[in-house]
Design a protein around this motif. Structure first.
Motif, short mmCIF file in Angstrom:
data_model
loop_
_atom_site.label_atom_id
_atom_site.label_comp_id
_atom_site.label_asym_id
_atom_site.label_seq_id
_atom_site.Cartn_x
_atom_site.Cartn_y
_atom_site.Cartn_z
N UNK A 45 2.65 10.81 1.93
CA UNK A 45 2.27 10.91 3.32
C UNK A 45 1.12 10.00 3.71
N UNK A 46 0.93 8.90 3.04
CA UNK A 46 -0.16 7.99 3.36
C UNK A 46 0.41 6.71 3.97
N UNK A 47 -0.33 6.13 4.89
CA UNK A 47 0.11 4.88 5.49
C UNK A 47 -0.73 3.71 5.01
N UNK A 48 -1.90 3.97 4.46
CA UNK A 48 -2.77 2.92 3.95
C UNK A 48 -2.84 3.00 2.43
N UNK A 49 -2.92 1.86 1.80
CA UNK A 49 -3.02 1.83 0.35
C UNK A 49 -4.42 2.28 -0.09
N UNK A 50 -4.50 2.94 -1.23
CA UNK A 50 -5.81 3.32 -1.78
C UNK A 50 -6.63 2.06 -2.10
N UNK A 51 -7.93 2.21 -2.26
CA UNK A 51 -8.81 1.08 -2.58
C UNK A 51 -8.30 0.34 -3.81
N UNK A 52 -8.27 -0.98 -3.73
CA UNK A 52 -7.84 -1.82 -4.84
C UNK A 52 -6.35 -1.96 -4.99
N UNK A 53 -5.60 -1.34 -4.08
CA UNK A 53 -4.14 -1.36 -4.14
C UNK A 53 -3.58 -1.97 -2.84
N UNK A 54 -2.33 -2.38 -2.89
CA UNK A 54 -1.63 -2.82 -1.68
C UNK A 54 -0.30 -2.09 -1.61
N UNK B 140 -1.72 -8.00 -8.44
CA UNK B 140 -0.38 -8.20 -8.98
C UNK B 140 0.46 -9.06 -8.04
N UNK B 141 1.36 -9.85 -8.61
CA UNK B 141 2.30 -10.66 -7.84
C UNK B 141 3.45 -9.74 -7.40
N UNK B 142 3.98 -9.95 -6.20
CA UNK B 142 5.06 -9.10 -5.72
C UNK B 142 6.29 -9.94 -5.38
N UNK B 143 7.43 -9.27 -5.39
CA UNK B 143 8.67 -9.89 -4.94
C UNK B 143 9.42 -8.88 -4.09
N UNK C 271 2.53 -13.93 -15.56
CA UNK C 271 3.59 -14.49 -16.39
C UNK C 271 3.29 -14.30 -17.88
N UNK C 272 2.05 -13.96 -18.21
CA UNK C 272 1.66 -13.74 -19.60
C UNK C 272 1.76 -12.28 -20.01
N UNK C 273 1.52 -11.39 -19.08
CA UNK C 273 1.60 -9.95 -19.32
C UNK C 273 2.75 -9.43 -18.48
N UNK C 274 3.79 -8.98 -19.11
CA UNK C 274 5.03 -8.60 -18.41
C UNK C 274 5.00 -7.18 -17.84
N UNK C 275 3.83 -6.54 -17.75
CA UNK C 275 3.76 -5.22 -17.14
C UNK C 275 4.30 -5.33 -15.72
N UNK C 276 5.17 -4.39 -15.34
CA UNK C 276 5.77 -4.49 -14.02
C UNK C 276 6.22 -3.13 -13.52
N UNK C 277 6.54 -3.13 -12.24
CA UNK C 277 7.05 -1.94 -11.57
C UNK C 277 8.15 -2.41 -10.61
N UNK C 278 9.24 -1.67 -10.56
CA UNK C 278 10.37 -2.06 -9.74
C UNK C 278 10.93 -0.83 -9.03
#
Length: 125
Positions: free
Chosen positions: A14-23, A36-39, A50-57
């Motif tokens: 139920x939030x419309x704004x990202x928490x501090x440090x997040x988008x 983080x890079x986004x697509x 590109x060196x650390x493959x940690x991701x979220x999809x």
């Protein structure tokens, strides 16, 4: 009925704004670190570098399957056939997202000689 598949998802309903440090990544309430890079496209995701493959999809699934359990059984069958090394660590772990119960799965697999540990959260919406 749609099934929403999320790999390592973190969401706040139920939030419309990202928490501090997040988008916030639309069209979902998906919050990722600002650095983080986004697509975007049919699948929305972010990755560290590109060196650390940690991701979220995050991706919707609109197939014939009507439950999280059905989706997982189909996914697991396909992974077992596709990957020589596929190991389920945790199955059907409940998690609440947007006041709905999702099921979380953790598994390991090997792709092109590289080991991956994945966490997938499946929400029927």
């Amino acid at each position: 009925m749609a099934i929403l598949t999320v790999i390592s998802m973190s969401a706040c309903a139920d939030k419309t704004e990202a928490p501090d440090g997040m988008k916030k990544e639309d069209p979902y309430y998906l919050y990722v670190p600002e650095s983080w890079m986004t697509n975007k496209g049919d699948v929305v995701g972010a990755y560290y570098s590109s060196y650390d493959k940690s991701n979220i999809t995050v991706m919707p699934y609109g197939g014939d399957l009507t439950s999280s359990e059905e989706y997982w059984e189909d996914f697991k069958t396909r992974c077992t056939a596709e990957f020589a090394e596929f190991e389920v660590i945790v199955e059907n772990q409940p998690k609440v997202i947007s006041k709905r119960t999702a099921l979380q799965y953790t598994y390991k697999l090997k792709i092109d000689g590289n080991d991956y540990k994945c966490q997938q959260t499946v929400l029927t919406y």
